[in-house]
Every structure is written in structure tokens, then in C-alpha cells.
Design a protein around this motif. Structure first.
Motif, PDB file in Angstrom:
ATOM      1  N   SER A  93       0.956  -1.260  -0.300  1.00 45.05           N
ATOM      2  CA  SER A  93      -0.046   0.040  -0.060  1.00 45.05           C
ATOM      3  C   SER A  93       0.802   1.486   0.193  1.00 45.05           C
ATOM      4  O   SER A  93       2.149   1.140   0.245  1.00 45.05           O
ATOM      5  N   ASN A  94       0.332   2.355  -0.675  1.00 46.73           N
ATOM      6  CA  ASN A  94       1.215   3.222  -0.225  1.00 46.73           C
ATOM      7  C   ASN A  94      -0.251   4.354  -0.483  1.00 46.73           C
ATOM      8  O   ASN A  94      -0.909   4.398  -0.741  1.00 46.73           O
ATOM      9  N   ARG A  95       0.581   5.926  -0.924  1.00 40.16           N
ATOM     10  CA  ARG A  95      -0.686   6.961  -0.924  1.00 40.16           C
ATOM     11  C   ARG A  95       0.313   7.808  -1.865  1.00 40.16           C
ATOM     12  O   ARG A  95       1.338   8.281  -2.345  1.00 40.16           O
ATOM     13  N   ILE A  96      -0.087   8.202  -2.817  1.00 39.02           N
ATOM     14  CA  ILE A  96       0.298   9.464  -3.974  1.00 39.02           C
ATOM     15  C   ILE A  96      -0.046  10.672  -3.605  1.00 39.02           C
ATOM     16  O   ILE A  96      -1.142  10.998  -3.861  1.00 39.02           O
ATOM     17  N   GLY A  97       0.949  11.419  -3.916  1.00 39.58           N
ATOM     18  CA  GLY A  97       0.376  13.337  -3.452  1.00 39.58           C
ATOM     19  C   GLY A  97       1.043  13.777  -4.529  1.00 39.58           C
ATOM     20  O   GLY A  97       2.454  13.484  -5.522  1.00 39.58           O
ATOM     21  N   ARG A  98       0.631  14.725  -4.994  1.00 46.18           N
ATOM     22  CA  ARG A  98       1.398  15.849  -5.667  1.00 46.18           C
ATOM     23  C   ARG A  98       1.299  17.255  -5.343  1.00 46.18           C
ATOM     24  O   ARG A  98       0.715  18.058  -5.012  1.00 46.18           O
ATOM     25  N   ARG A  99       2.473  17.749  -5.597  1.00 46.99           N
ATOM     26  CA  ARG A  99       2.611  19.209  -5.101  1.00 46.99           C
ATOM     27  C   ARG A  99       2.961  20.038  -6.590  1.00 46.99           C
ATOM     28  O   ARG A  99       3.166  19.763  -7.133  1.00 46.99           O
ATOM     29  N   THR A 100       2.780  21.268  -6.713  1.00 48.50           N
ATOM     30  CA  THR A 100       2.771  22.858  -7.633  1.00 48.50           C
ATOM     31  C   THR A 100       2.455  23.799  -7.187  1.00 48.50           C
ATOM     32  O   THR A 100       3.240  24.319  -6.152  1.00 48.50           O
ATOM     33  N   TRP A 101       3.612  23.956  -8.114  1.00 48.62           N
ATOM     34  CA  TRP A 101       5.376  24.809  -8.191  1.00 48.62           C
ATOM     35  C   TRP A 101       4.093  26.229  -9.374  1.00 48.62           C
ATOM     36  O   TRP A 101       4.068  25.362 -10.315  1.00 48.62           O
ATOM     37  N   ASN A 102       4.039  27.236  -8.945  1.00 51.85           N
ATOM     38  CA  ASN A 102       4.126  28.072 -10.287  1.00 51.85           C
ATOM     39  C   ASN A 102       5.394  28.689 -10.653  1.00 51.85           C
ATOM     40  O   ASN A 102       6.045  28.501 -10.613  1.00 51.85           O
ATOM     41  N   ALA A 103       4.664  29.769 -11.596  1.00 56.15           N
ATOM     42  CA  ALA A 103       6.097  30.252 -12.782  1.00 56.15           C
ATOM     43  C   ALA A 103       7.113  30.792 -11.795  1.00 56.15           C
ATOM     44  O   ALA A 103       8.496  30.363 -12.207  1.00 56.15           O
ATOM     45  N   ALA A 104       6.762  31.601 -10.485  1.00 55.37           N
ATOM     46  CA  ALA A 104       7.796  31.751 -10.094  1.00 55.37           C
ATOM     47  C   ALA A 104       8.637  30.705  -8.718  1.00 55.37           C
ATOM     48  O   ALA A 104       9.496  31.161  -8.171  1.00 55.37           O
ATOM     49  N   GLY A 105       7.950  29.983  -8.483  1.00 53.80           N
ATOM     50  CA  GLY A 105       8.921  28.449  -8.014  1.00 53.80           C
ATOM     51  C   GLY A 105       8.332  28.588  -6.843  1.00 53.80           C
ATOM     52  O   GLY A 105       8.624  27.940  -5.999  1.00 53.80           O
TER      53      GLY A 105
END
Length: 289
Positions: A250-262
């Protein structure tokens, strides 16, 4: 691979306690009845569910690339004959032609199976590898799960919204050369295990697919230049022995989001995965991908 075993397991689990992963055999009649029920339930949803589906195609590519990815189509898997892999390429090419060029306009949804249609011999599909109860067998249209996996992974790196995705119920082959987190794919079975993607942005998005030189290539393109960057990561990965003797991963999947300024603008959960392991947890990853 089309996950026939996954679809059967899901039908059985609807009648069981949450968290119970112990495989339970059902009669062929009961499974066939359940499959027919959920097939027609899906069709009724397509017809009367109030969803606007993507239909328009563009011959030429939209101007801005959003995310590209490719995967090998011929893999040496333990105990899997290569003719199944070559037949898989035939099936992938047919399905990719049905999907490539389709445009999801704002407010529209792409349905994987509604767009491809049922894979049949009459349409040119041939027997390929189908996962079945944690093993595999030959089945017409086998191998299309590689395409749904590719599209799902690309979509996670875009602003599109995944409205339906199904995890794999079995972990069949040991890791070897894995470049993506465990559980980052999307299983499929016509037509009730679907992959559905909605466009909640103000731009058009186009899916471009191609199979050449034994690789499956995919790309999302758009009418607007991308302004966000995405990172998909895994956490809480765990292998545990179940009460009935088998092992579950088992596991969990996550997502990080960055904008154009980092700048980090979001860190969100994406999926939770649980799969029955069909090999010993410490087995050396030999003869598999």
C-alpha cells in the motif's frame, strides 16, 4: 494490460467488509451477472449522466506542449511469452488512433472507453496479456492498460481533473527499473473500469499519441502556455502480511504544484493504493520490468 482480474475482484468486494483483501471465489454465474449489471450501468451513465463528452478532433497539434511521456511496449516479464507483447502493440496502435487528436474543451470530459469503444476481433484487436486473479492469460484487446497508465500519469502533470480512476488490485511483478511510484497507473476493463478526465480550465487540451519503434509516446498539448509545474511523489509505502497469510502493498500518492515564480502553491493527496502481492516481498526482481 486490461485488468480482468481487477474488475472481478471489485465486483466481489462490493459485498464484503471494508479492508478485507482476502480473495474469495464466486461462481461463474454470479460473476457474469455482476459484470453484465455494471456494464449496463455504465452505458446508462454515458447516455443519461449529464456529462458533456469530448468528441472534437484536431488533425494538427495545439500550439503549447504541457507534458510528454513515453514507455516501452516490449518488456521481458517472467513467464510471459513475447507473442503477447507483440500482439499488445497491435492493440495499442488501434486504441491510440481512436484517442489521438481528441480535444477536451472547457467543461468537457474525456472517457477512455467511450472514445475507444469495445475492443473486439471485428475491429482488429488480437489476444494479448490480460491480468487475471493475480496471474495472466490471453484475452482479446489485452495490453490496453499500458495506454490508460500513460494517459493517467500525463494527466497528473497537467491542470486537468481526473474524475474517475481505478487502482490495480494485484501487484504481479517485482520492481526492476521502476521510474514511477508504485500505484501511479490506472487499470481499465471495458467498460465499467473507466478513466475519465475533465477540463476545468479555460483552455482547450489535446491528447496526442503515437506508437513507433516499440515505444508508446503520449503528450498533452493546449491552447494556453502552461504556468504550473507538478511533482508526483509517494508516501507511506508499506508491505504488510494480511491475517489470511498473503502480503499487501500500500501507499499514498501526492502532488506538489509550483507556479512560474517557483513558489509551492499546493500539496494535495492524489490516490491511495492497496494491492495483493503475487510474489514474496523480498524476491529478487529478475525477469520483470
Amino acid at each position: 494490460m486490461i485488468e480482468e482480474g481487477d474488475s472481478i475482484v471489485r465486483l466481489r468486494r462490493r459485498l464484503r467488509m471494508p479492508g478485507d483483501t482476502n480473495p474469495v471465489k464466486r461462481s461463474a454465474l454470479r460473476l457474469a451477472a455482476g459484470k453484465r449489471y455494471f456494464t449496463w450501468k455504465r452505458r446508462l451513465y454515458w447516455w443519461f449522466g449529464g456529462v458533456t463528452y469530448a468528441k472534437r478532433r484536431e488533425a494538427g497539434p495545439l500550439p503549447y506542449p504541457v507534458f510528454r511521456h513515453d514507455t516501452p511496449t516490449l518488456r521481458k516479464l517472467k513467464d510471459v511469452e513475447m507473442w503477447m507483447q507483440h500482439n499488445k502493440e497491435i492493440n495499442l496502435a488501434l486504441a491510440a488512433r481512436r484517442l489521438s487528436g481528441i480535444v477536451i474543451r472547457p467543461g468537457e470530459t474525456l472517457s477512455y472507453w467511450r472514445t475507444i469503444g469495445k475492443p473486439t476481433k471485428r475491429k482488429g484487436y488480437v489476444p494479448g496479456m490480460v491480468l487475471f486473479y493475480g496471474g495472466f492469460k490471453a484475452g482479446v484487446g489485452g495490453g490496453l492498460c499500458q495506454l490508460s497508465n500513460l494517459i493517467y500519469w500525463m494527466t497528473l502533470h497537467s491542470p486537468l481533473t481526473v474524475t474517475e480512476r481505478h487502482r490495480h488490485s494485484y501487484d504481479v511483478f517485482p520492481d526492476a527499473g521502476r521510474t514511477q511510484p508504485f500505484g501511479s497507473g490506472a487499470t481499465c476493463a471495458y467498460n465499467y473500469l473507466d478513466l475519465m478526465i475533465r477540463n476545468d480550465t479555460e483552455a482547450d487540451f489535446q491528447l496526442v499519441l503515437e506508437l513507433r519503434d516499440h515505444r508508446l509516446y503520449g503528450e498533452w498539448r493546449s491552447t494556453a502556455a502552461p504556468v504550473l509545474r507538478y511533482e508526483i511523489y509517494e508516501r507511506e509505502h508499506r508491505i504488510a502480511q494480511a491475517y489470511w497469510g498473503g502480503y499487501e502493498r500500500s501507499n499514498r500518492i501526492g502532488r506538489r504544484t509550483w507556479n512560474a515564480a517557483g513558489e509551492l502553491v499546493a500539496d494535495e493527496p492524489i490516490a491511495e493504493n492497496r494491492a495483493l502481492m503475487m510474489y514474496a516481498p523480498l524476491l529478487k526482481a529478475e525477469g520483470s520490468e
